[in-house]
Design an enzyme around this catalytic site. Structure first.
Site, mmCIF file in Angstrom:
data_model
loop_
_atom_site.group_PDB
_atom_site.id
_atom_site.type_symbol
_atom_site.label_atom_id
_atom_site.label_comp_id
_atom_site.label_asym_id
_atom_site.label_seq_id
_atom_site.Cartn_x
_atom_site.Cartn_y
_atom_site.Cartn_z
ATOM 1 N N GLU A 46 0.882 -1.181 0.000
ATOM 2 C CA GLU A 46 0.000 0.000 0.000
ATOM 3 C C GLU A 46 0.907 1.216 0.000
ATOM 4 O O GLU A 46 1.765 1.347 0.881
ATOM 5 C CB GLU A 46 -0.899 0.007 1.234
ATOM 6 N N CYS A 78 -1.612 9.048 4.002
ATOM 7 C CA CYS A 78 -1.669 8.616 2.601
ATOM 8 C C CYS A 78 -3.005 9.028 1.989
ATOM 9 O O CYS A 78 -3.115 9.171 0.784
ATOM 10 C CB CYS A 78 -1.480 7.114 2.506
HETATM 11 P P1 NAD Z 1 9.134 4.783 3.122
HETATM 12 O O1 NAD Z 1 8.792 4.103 1.839
HETATM 13 O O2 NAD Z 1 10.313 5.662 3.150
HETATM 14 O O3 NAD Z 1 9.402 3.669 4.261
HETATM 15 C C1 NAD Z 1 8.442 2.667 4.545
HETATM 16 C C2 NAD Z 1 9.163 1.504 5.224
HETATM 17 O O4 NAD Z 1 10.020 0.862 4.286
HETATM 18 C C3 NAD Z 1 10.059 1.916 6.397
HETATM 19 O O5 NAD Z 1 9.954 0.948 7.421
HETATM 20 C C4 NAD Z 1 11.439 1.897 5.773
HETATM 21 O O6 NAD Z 1 12.486 1.731 6.701
HETATM 22 C C5 NAD Z 1 11.313 0.691 4.855
HETATM 23 N N1 NAD Z 1 12.275 0.601 3.753
HETATM 24 C C6 NAD Z 1 12.960 1.616 3.155
HETATM 25 N N2 NAD Z 1 13.722 1.124 2.134
HETATM 26 C C7 NAD Z 1 13.501 -0.208 2.082
HETATM 27 C C8 NAD Z 1 13.962 -1.258 1.242
HETATM 28 N N3 NAD Z 1 14.819 -1.027 0.237
HETATM 29 N N4 NAD Z 1 13.520 -2.522 1.458
HETATM 30 C C9 NAD Z 1 12.627 -2.771 2.452
HETATM 31 N N5 NAD Z 1 12.160 -1.817 3.294
HETATM 32 C C10 NAD Z 1 12.578 -0.549 3.115
HETATM 33 O O7 NAD Z 1 7.803 5.537 3.602
HETATM 34 P P2 NAD Z 1 7.606 6.489 4.868
HETATM 35 O O8 NAD Z 1 8.313 7.786 4.635
HETATM 36 O O9 NAD Z 1 7.891 5.749 6.146
HETATM 37 O O10 NAD Z 1 6.016 6.748 4.812
HETATM 38 C C11 NAD Z 1 5.425 7.703 3.984
HETATM 39 C C12 NAD Z 1 4.847 7.055 2.736
HETATM 40 O O11 NAD Z 1 3.962 6.014 3.103
HETATM 41 C C13 NAD Z 1 4.014 8.023 1.899
HETATM 42 O O12 NAD Z 1 4.299 7.817 0.537
HETATM 43 C C14 NAD Z 1 2.575 7.615 2.208
HETATM 44 O O13 NAD Z 1 1.650 7.929 1.200
HETATM 45 C C15 NAD Z 1 2.734 6.145 2.388
HETATM 46 N N6 NAD Z 1 1.630 5.578 3.181
HETATM 47 C C16 NAD Z 1 0.704 4.808 2.534
HETATM 48 C C17 NAD Z 1 -0.369 4.271 3.249
HETATM 49 C C18 NAD Z 1 -1.386 3.396 2.563
HETATM 50 O O14 NAD Z 1 -2.033 2.614 3.245
HETATM 51 N N7 NAD Z 1 -1.565 3.489 1.242
HETATM 52 C C19 NAD Z 1 -0.496 4.524 4.615
HETATM 53 C C20 NAD Z 1 0.458 5.336 5.236
HETATM 54 C C21 NAD Z 1 1.525 5.842 4.510
#
Ligand code: NAD
Length: 461
Positions: free
Chosen positions: A230, A264
């Site tokens: 997501e 999000c």
């Molecule tokens: P992010 O993508 O930077 O990080 C998300 C998670 O992924 C973190 O735990 C991070 O440490 C991990 N991660 C980073 N690189 C990785 C890799 N290469 N492999 C595996 N894991 C990795 O996102 P964020 O800044 O924490 O959150 C904000 C984003 O999340 C926004 O784009 C927002 O829209 C989205 N979001 C979506 C929903 C939804 O349900 N659609 C809900 C909340 C937030």
């Protein structure tokens, strides 16, 4: 912070360290997954009622500690106090809801070709599910994944965002108290720990940005394990000329700027059909009326953004919008000097293909875009790569029903804000916003289990 520790700090007071934990390396991640796999065998094969009772006990414990969890959320991720309390209450609700789902039917029978055999499809857990989560809903997102994963018989290893390790640690401690040893654990770390988790688990549920989600989905698919991701949104609110202007303005203002736009489901594009002026003025007034400042204050709606990088990103987006010809109805500048604050910012005068209107910023900034008619509004709304949630404000039911089928969006709300999630209904988006099956509600079982088709015939038949 050294590279072998992970540290979270308070966004409203970056001098305050909230939590420091050792960073998990590959072998620590593999150890957590092995322990969860060992524990998951007995968990899945034991009575379903045990799972109901354990998740109910977790809900009771979270309810008892709700104030402590809400305070921590305010400190660690700068969530306004009212929303933090709401998120804890939602976490309790999620645990109770999935506690009961452990007792739902776990398969179906079919008429057998010979009339005497038993032909059935039964659902089985995957083993260990890896959860990779963002910081913005530090309790609700881990729980809306972990509760169904556990209810349907899986073990879980959570890798939370580095910005939210304190909340994740408290959740892990709480679940430790009610679950078999090792069945649920968390590993602290950034990208490397997430990658290590994807390399070792039996299924992955990710929430976060589009770029990382795509990488996670590719890596998981390469291992032939189920994955759901997501991701981001660039959500539109369409305001039709017959809408209740003041009610719509209040709703859109809260959806765009609440929690500093870091949902999000936040509204980032406000598409106003017909003469845009009267609604735009009402919206700017509503945004100016929002409480801005310390997230611990009961009146605050717009607190800080999560980090200095996030603040820079919003200010850069504002600068770019100005260069693209945007006019600022509100904001456009950094907020108070201490802490990661940005003023709630509304921009008009941009074409729909300006960067601010196309790409997610994840902060308190939104573009107001005029549309001649609803056809043009639909075209603008659908003209981005995302498709998470869209709102339509109108009193015309026929028009609303027509738009439901024309908007590329996983969730559509009529006369309601884009923000806000119902944990008992399917949740997810279209296009770049989602990969894989929906989360939450009854849809969760589809992801956290797989179906085996079983034929049982009488011997010699
Ligand atoms: P992010 O993508 O930077 O990080 C998300 C998670 O992924 C973190 O735990 C991070 O440490 C991990 N991660 C980073 N690189 C990785 C890799 N290469 N492999 C595996 N894991 C990795 O996102 P964020 O800044 O924490 O959150 C904000 C984003 O999340 C926004 O784009 C927002 O829209 C989205 N979001 C979506 C929903 C939804 O349900 N659609 C809900 C909340 C937030």
């Amino acid at each position: 912070m050294s590279s072998d520790t992970i540290e979270s700090r308070s966004p409203q007071d970056p001098d305050e360290v909230v939590q420091v934990l050792p960073a998990a390396d590959r072998s620590a991640v593999a150890g957590a997954v092995d322990a969860a796999r060992d524990a998951a065998h007995g968990w899945a094969s034991g009575p379903a009622l045990n799972r109901t009772q354990a998740l109910t006990a977790a809900a009771d414990e979270l309810a008892a500690q709700s104030e402590r969890f809400a305070d921590l959320m305010v400190r660690e991720v700068g969530k306004p106090a009212g929303e933090a309390a709401g998120e804890v209450a939602r976490g309790v609700g999620i645990l109770r809801y999935f506690a009961q789902q452990a007792l739902d039917p776990d398969g179906q029978t079919y008429p057998a070709p010979d009339g005497t055999s038993l032909l059935m499809a039964r659902r089985y857990p995957h083993g260990v599910v890896g959860l990779i989560t963002p910081w913005n809903f530090p309790l609700a997102i881990p729980l809306w994944k972990a509760a169904p994963a556990l209810a349907f018989g899986n073990g879980v290893v959570l890798k939370p965002s580095p910005y939210a390790i304190g909340c994740a640690l408290e959740l892990s401690n709480l679940l430790d108290g009610v679950l078999p040893e090792g069945l649920f654990s968390m590993v602290a770390g950034a990208a490397e720990a997430g990658e290590a988790l994807v390399d070792t688990v039996d299924a992955v549920s990710f929430t976060g940005s589009v770029d990382v989600g795509r990488q996670v989905a590719l890596a998981a698919t390469g291992r032939h394990i189920p994955v759901q991701a997501e991701m981001g949104g660039q959500n539109a609110s369409l305001v039709l000329p017959d809408a209740d202007r003041d009610a719509a303005a209040a709703s859109v203002a809260a959806a765009a700027m609440g929690y500093a736009g870091q949902k999000c489901t936040a509204t980032s594009r406000v598409i106003v059909v017909g003469n845009p002026e009267p609604f735009t003025e009402a919206l700017a007034d509503a945004v100016r009326g929002l409480g801005v400042g310390d997230p611990g204050d009961a009146d605050t709606v717009v607190g800080p953004v999560i980090s200095e990088d996030a603040r820079r990103k919003v200010l850069d987006a504002a600068e770019k919008a100005r260069a693209d010809g945007g006019n600022f109805l509100t904001g456009g500048r950094a907020g108070q000097a201490h802490g990661h604050f940005v003023e709630p910012t509304l921009v008009t005068g941009l074409p729909p293909d300006a960067e601010l209107a196309r790409e997610e910023v994840f902060g308190p900034i939104a573009a107001v875009l005029p549309a001649r008619d609803t056809d043009e509004a639909v075209q603008i709304s659908n003209g981005v790569r995302y498709g998470l949630v869209t709102s339509v404000f109108t009193r015309d039911l026929d028009r609303a029903l027509e738009l439901v089928g024309r908007l590329d969006t996983g969730m559509l709300k009529v006369n309601a804000p884009t923000s806000g999630v119902d944990f008992h209904a399917p949740f997810g988006g279209e296009k770049a916003s989602s990969i894989g099956p929906r989360e939450q509600g009854k849809a969760a079982r589809d992801f956290y289990t797989s179906t085996r088709t079983i034929t049982m015939s009488p011997l010699g038949a």
